[in-house]
Design a protein around this motif. Structure first.
Motif, PDB file in Angstrom:
ATOM      1  N   THR A  15      10.972 -17.927  35.755  1.00 32.35           N
ATOM      2  CA  THR A  15       9.459 -18.010  36.469  1.00 32.35           C
ATOM      3  C   THR A  15       9.158 -19.384  36.913  1.00 32.35           C
ATOM      4  O   THR A  15       9.096 -20.094  38.018  1.00 32.35           O
ATOM      5  CB  THR A  15       8.407 -17.174  35.764  1.00 32.35           C
ATOM      6  OG1 THR A  15       8.700 -15.947  35.864  1.00 32.35           O
ATOM      7  CG2 THR A  15       7.097 -17.452  37.035  1.00 32.35           C
ATOM      8  N   GLY A  43      11.783 -11.996  43.974  1.00 35.07           N
ATOM      9  CA  GLY A  43      10.645 -11.169  43.270  1.00 35.07           C
ATOM     10  C   GLY A  43       9.972 -12.148  42.638  1.00 35.07           C
ATOM     11  O   GLY A  43       8.442 -12.158  42.750  1.00 35.07           O
ATOM     12  N   LEU A  44      10.321 -13.182  41.797  1.00 32.55           N
ATOM     13  CA  LEU A  44       9.444 -14.196  41.372  1.00 32.55           C
ATOM     14  C   LEU A  44       8.739 -15.191  42.300  1.00 32.55           C
ATOM     15  O   LEU A  44       7.676 -15.349  42.000  1.00 32.55           O
ATOM     16  CB  LEU A  44      10.363 -15.012  40.243  1.00 32.55           C
ATOM     17  CG  LEU A  44      11.195 -14.185  39.156  1.00 32.55           C
ATOM     18  CD1 LEU A  44      11.894 -15.167  38.522  1.00 32.55           C
ATOM     19  CD2 LEU A  44       9.636 -13.832  38.103  1.00 32.55           C
ATOM     20  N   SER A  46       7.536 -14.144  45.106  1.00 29.86           N
ATOM     21  CA  SER A  46       6.698 -13.225  45.749  1.00 29.86           C
ATOM     22  C   SER A  46       5.550 -13.200  44.797  1.00 29.86           C
ATOM     23  O   SER A  46       4.257 -13.109  45.215  1.00 29.86           O
ATOM     24  CB  SER A  46       7.036 -11.808  46.039  1.00 29.86           C
ATOM     25  OG  SER A  46       8.251 -11.848  47.046  1.00 29.86           O
ATOM     26  N   LYS A  47       5.695 -13.209  43.510  1.00 28.43           N
ATOM     27  CA  LYS A  47       4.819 -13.152  42.577  1.00 28.43           C
ATOM     28  C   LYS A  47       4.028 -14.413  42.482  1.00 28.43           C
ATOM     29  O   LYS A  47       2.699 -14.650  42.267  1.00 28.43           O
ATOM     30  CB  LYS A  47       5.382 -13.298  41.095  1.00 28.43           C
ATOM     31  CG  LYS A  47       5.922 -11.756  40.700  1.00 28.43           C
ATOM     32  CD  LYS A  47       4.871 -10.743  40.594  1.00 28.43           C
ATOM     33  CE  LYS A  47       5.502  -9.374  40.306  1.00 28.43           C
ATOM     34  NZ  LYS A  47       4.463  -8.212  40.484  1.00 28.43           N
ATOM     35  N   PHE A  78       8.776  -6.190  48.135  1.00 31.63           N
ATOM     36  CA  PHE A  78       8.038  -7.375  47.918  1.00 31.63           C
ATOM     37  C   PHE A  78       7.163  -7.985  49.321  1.00 31.63           C
ATOM     38  O   PHE A  78       6.734  -8.977  49.420  1.00 31.63           O
ATOM     39  CB  PHE A  78       8.667  -8.658  47.319  1.00 31.63           C
ATOM     40  CG  PHE A  78       9.094  -8.277  45.855  1.00 31.63           C
ATOM     41  CD1 PHE A  78       8.242  -8.201  44.667  1.00 31.63           C
ATOM     42  CD2 PHE A  78      10.517  -7.971  45.524  1.00 31.63           C
ATOM     43  CE1 PHE A  78       8.431  -7.989  43.672  1.00 31.63           C
ATOM     44  CE2 PHE A  78      10.759  -7.529  44.184  1.00 31.63           C
ATOM     45  CZ  PHE A  78       9.950  -7.730  43.240  1.00 31.63           C
ATOM     46  N   LEU A 312       9.839  -6.132  36.879  1.00 29.50           N
ATOM     47  CA  LEU A 312       9.724  -6.765  38.071  1.00 29.50           C
ATOM     48  C   LEU A 312      10.906  -5.946  39.130  1.00 29.50           C
ATOM     49  O   LEU A 312      10.391  -5.770  40.435  1.00 29.50           O
ATOM     50  CB  LEU A 312      10.389  -7.953  38.134  1.00 29.50           C
ATOM     51  CG  LEU A 312      10.625  -9.088  39.333  1.00 29.50           C
ATOM     52  CD1 LEU A 312       8.861  -9.290  39.730  1.00 29.50           C
ATOM     53  CD2 LEU A 312      11.190 -10.378  39.311  1.00 29.50           C
TER      54      LEU A 312
END
Length: 411
Positions: A15, A43-44, A46-47, A78, A312
């Motif tokens: 991350t 995914g990360l 989008s976080k 996402f 995730l």
């Protein structure tokens, strides 16, 4: 550290690597193949960034090579701003330009879709994040499973192994008729070799080269086996276990000489900057200290990475077999690229270079077109080598034109 601590640490470090590469004063997006690594990056992202991350995917008409359905799963989960492009076989018309951008003979056919993907992305963003490097740091390639299977195969009684090898040696090579049979035959050819000579990505075996080379070329280079450079690398790393030995080989050769060249040339040719979180040197140094059991556990590769991403990514992505960025070159050389390959490889200029025996080139083309064998990647290599000669040796005017077109200074 406990296994749980390792898992949490893996996700946190990745991350951080992603977040550090999101600093930009121009639009930023991500390449999304639908594989584990690119899905993790998206995914990360989008976080950190929220909804609307711009993602770019590429696919093929041939279903067995198309990964778009997996990319869409991630894009929908996402809620990214998703863009797709379908590669047609006529995209190979770009080959001559690609050879120019690559600047050297290059045998990885996936550079073609990578270039088209970069072209698509460059009309929307100026920076993309990619998943390159995840397989090297966390042991994700099929070669790791190949070693597991080879170990099991070695436990079969010797007489039975000889029978299996004799049966499969007579089997047809055509992937057109039976891909499973072709893969089994290829496995048996390599399973008996020592680890240091068991290169699963090999396009031309040493024996095939010796049959293919002209007498003049053999006189120039002798019987030198290119796999001996691999053997020397493994000998230098013999204090490590087989997982680390394979990782070091990938880090020393496949990653810098293939993957990084491909991505760098394809993106920069389109004015696009590629950033690679998995190649953060802090992450690489840390992952080097992971116990091998956290990388390959049983029949699962990238064990610790997959465990860290369970919260995730969906199971369909975590559990899918590795596909790689494959290109349907075998079908193309039986169809739209057949005439071009014959014209190039059987031309007087190509024959007069004196590298290869013309009868062997003709036999290779004939066997592939008839479906008697799958020589798609061999033909791709030979075509790119010939185009490289035409661009940089035979056609000096084209070279000057390309230099002037791209604003370079030449003497």
């Amino acid at each position: 550290m406990s296994e749980r601590d390792w898992i949490q640490d893996t996700k946190k470090r990745l991350t951080d690597c992603v977040q550090a590469r999101l600093i930009s004063d121009v639009p930023i997006g991500a390449f999304l193949s639908g594989g584990l690594d690119s899905s993790a990056i998206v995914g990360l992202m989008s976080k950190v960034m929220g909804k609307g991350v711009r993602t770019f995917s590429i696919g093929f008409r041939e279903n067995s090579f198309d990964e778009l359905r997996y990319a869409r799963i991630i894009a929908e989960q996402f809620e990214t701003e998703h863009h797709e492009f379908i590669v047609e076989s006529n995209a190979a018309d770009l080959l001559s330009d690609l050879v120019w951008y690559l600047d050297e003979p290059f045998a990885d056919a996936s550079v073609l879709p990578t270039y088209l993907l970069a072209q698509l992305a460059s009309s929307h963003v100026k920076v993309v994040l990619t998943g390159d490097g995840g397989d090297e740091s966390f042991a994700g390639y099929e070669s790791y499973l190949g070693e597991q299977y080879s170990h099991l195969y070695g436990k079969i009684p010797w007489p039975l192994r000889r029978v299996l090898e004799a049966v499969f040696s007579k089997a047809p090579e055509s992937s057109k008729r039976n891909a499973v049979l072709r893969r089994a035959k290829r496995f048996l050819e390599k399973a008996e070799l020592p680890l240091e000579y068991r290169e699963w990505r090999l396009i031309f075996s040493h024996a095939a080269k010796q049959a293919f080379y002209s007498d003049d070329l053999k006189a120039s280079i002798g019987t030198q086996n290119s796999l001996e450079c691999r053997a020397r690398a493994f000998e230098a790393n013999q204090l490590f276990d087989w997982v680390v030995q394979l990782q070091l080989w990938d880090f020393q050769t496949y990653l810098p000489d293939d993957l990084m060249v491909k991505t760098d040339r394809a993106t920069m040719a389109n004015g696009l900057e590629a950033r690679t979180p998995f190649l953060d040197h802090h992450l690489i140094e840390w992952s080097a200290g992971l116990p091998s059991d956290f990388k390959v556990r049983g029949w699962k590769t990238k064990y610790i990475l997959k465990e860290s991403l369970k919260s995730l990514l969906p199971a369909k992505i975590l559990q899918r077999p590795k596909q790689g960025f494959s290109v349907p070159v075998s079908a193309w050389f039986r169809g739209e690229l057949r005439e071009m390959s014959e014209d190039l490889l059987l031309s007087p200029n190509s024959s007069n270079r004196g590298y290869f025996r013309r009868d062997q080139v003709e036999a290779l083309l004939r066997a592939h077109v008839r479906g008697e064998a799958d020589h798609g990647h061999k033909l791709w290599s030979l075509v790119n080598l010939e185009l490289w000669h035409q661009n940089f040796s035979d056609n000096a005017k084209r070279g000057l034109s390309m230099l002037n077109q791209h604003g370079h200074v030449c003497d």
